[in-house]
Design a protein around this motif. Structure first.
Motif, mmCIF file in Angstrom:
data_model
loop_
_atom_site.group_PDB
_atom_site.id
_atom_site.type_symbol
_atom_site.label_atom_id
_atom_site.label_comp_id
_atom_site.label_asym_id
_atom_site.label_seq_id
_atom_site.Cartn_x
_atom_site.Cartn_y
_atom_site.Cartn_z
ATOM 1 N N ALA A 1 0.490 -5.607 -0.858
ATOM 2 C CA ALA A 1 -0.270 -6.830 -1.101
ATOM 3 C C ALA A 1 0.627 -7.925 -1.683
ATOM 4 N N SER A 2 1.665 -7.521 -2.403
ATOM 5 C CA SER A 2 2.600 -8.469 -3.008
ATOM 6 C C SER A 2 3.662 -8.943 -2.020
ATOM 7 N N GLY A 3 3.597 -8.439 -0.795
ATOM 8 C CA GLY A 3 4.512 -8.881 0.245
ATOM 9 C C GLY A 3 5.887 -8.248 0.199
ATOM 10 N N LEU A 4 6.025 -7.148 -0.539
ATOM 11 C CA LEU A 4 7.339 -6.510 -0.640
ATOM 12 C C LEU A 4 7.611 -5.601 0.548
ATOM 13 N N PRO B 1 -11.911 2.984 1.327
ATOM 14 C CA PRO B 1 -10.799 3.597 0.592
ATOM 15 C C PRO B 1 -10.359 2.716 -0.570
ATOM 16 N N ASN B 2 -9.499 3.294 -1.423
ATOM 17 C CA ASN B 2 -8.971 2.536 -2.554
ATOM 18 C C ASN B 2 -8.383 1.216 -2.081
ATOM 19 N N GLY B 3 -8.411 0.255 -2.938
ATOM 20 C CA GLY B 3 -7.844 -1.041 -2.605
ATOM 21 C C GLY B 3 -7.296 -1.700 -3.849
ATOM 22 N N VAL B 4 -6.756 -2.878 -3.670
ATOM 23 C CA VAL B 4 -6.231 -3.656 -4.793
ATOM 24 C C VAL B 4 -6.746 -5.082 -4.680
ATOM 25 N N ASP B 5 -6.716 -5.789 -5.764
ATOM 26 C CA ASP B 5 -7.156 -7.175 -5.815
ATOM 27 C C ASP B 5 -6.067 -8.056 -5.204
ATOM 28 N N ALA B 6 -6.304 -8.529 -3.993
ATOM 29 C CA ALA B 6 -5.301 -9.325 -3.279
ATOM 30 C C ALA B 6 -5.091 -10.701 -3.902
#
Length: 174
Positions: free
Chosen positions: A144-147, A26-31
């Protein structure tokens, strides 16, 4: 080899190449880009972030109304940042003005992707007020940004979101 194909292309490939082994990612983001900010000195303002197209089904009008109530009752100063552009921008700006929030709501317009990590890192809470969502890249970036996140039901369509574990689930338009 690795390549991206649509679900329709995958189904067609499976019909014609029955032995085809495939994995759906699935879609993801650059951690590495979207990661929690280093702890900073306590802020005197609670920064709330919403990222998405400014269109009615995204629910930013409900968010601005809820923010007005929060802002009026919270003993700590609050600020809402709306990142994105769309057909509802002028209506949302007028709503913020009518509610007396022009100094407390920022409309950034579209923001280049390389600048987005800074928005998450300056924020304390992420809100996704959508009426419906597929896999929200903005929500993945916020997680991913911990929010901590607040999302609407049935808006969130993301298995990574677990209510009361990494955020709060609220009814849409509430």
């Amino acid at each position: 080899s690795v390549f991206a194909i649509s679900p329709d292309q995958r189904a067609m490939a499976k019909r014609t190449l029955r032995s085809l082994e495939s994995t759906v990612i699935p879609n993801g983001v650059d951690a590495l880009r979207f990661s929690p900010a280093t702890p900073a000195a306590a802020s005197s303002v609670i920064n709330i972030l919403c990222v998405g197209r400014l269109i009615e089904r995204k629910g930013q009008h409900h968010l601005i109304q809820a923010f007005a109530q929060l802002h009026a009752s919270c003993p700590i100063p609050t600020h809402l940042t709306l990142v994105g552009a769309g057909d509802a921008e002028q209506t949302l700006r007028h709503l913020a003005t009518r509610l007396g929030l022009t100094q407390h709501v920022t409309f950034t317009g579209a923001v280049p992707q390389e600048q987005m990590p800074a928005f998450y890192q300056k924020s304390h809470i992420f809100v996704l007020p959508s009426q419906n969502e597929g896999i929200s890249i903005a929500l993945l970036e916020a997680l991913a940004s911990g929010l901590p996140v607040i999302v609407t039901r049935p808006g969130v369509g993301l298995s990574q979101f677990r209510a009361e574990e990494n955020g709060i689930l609220v009814p849409w338009a509430d």
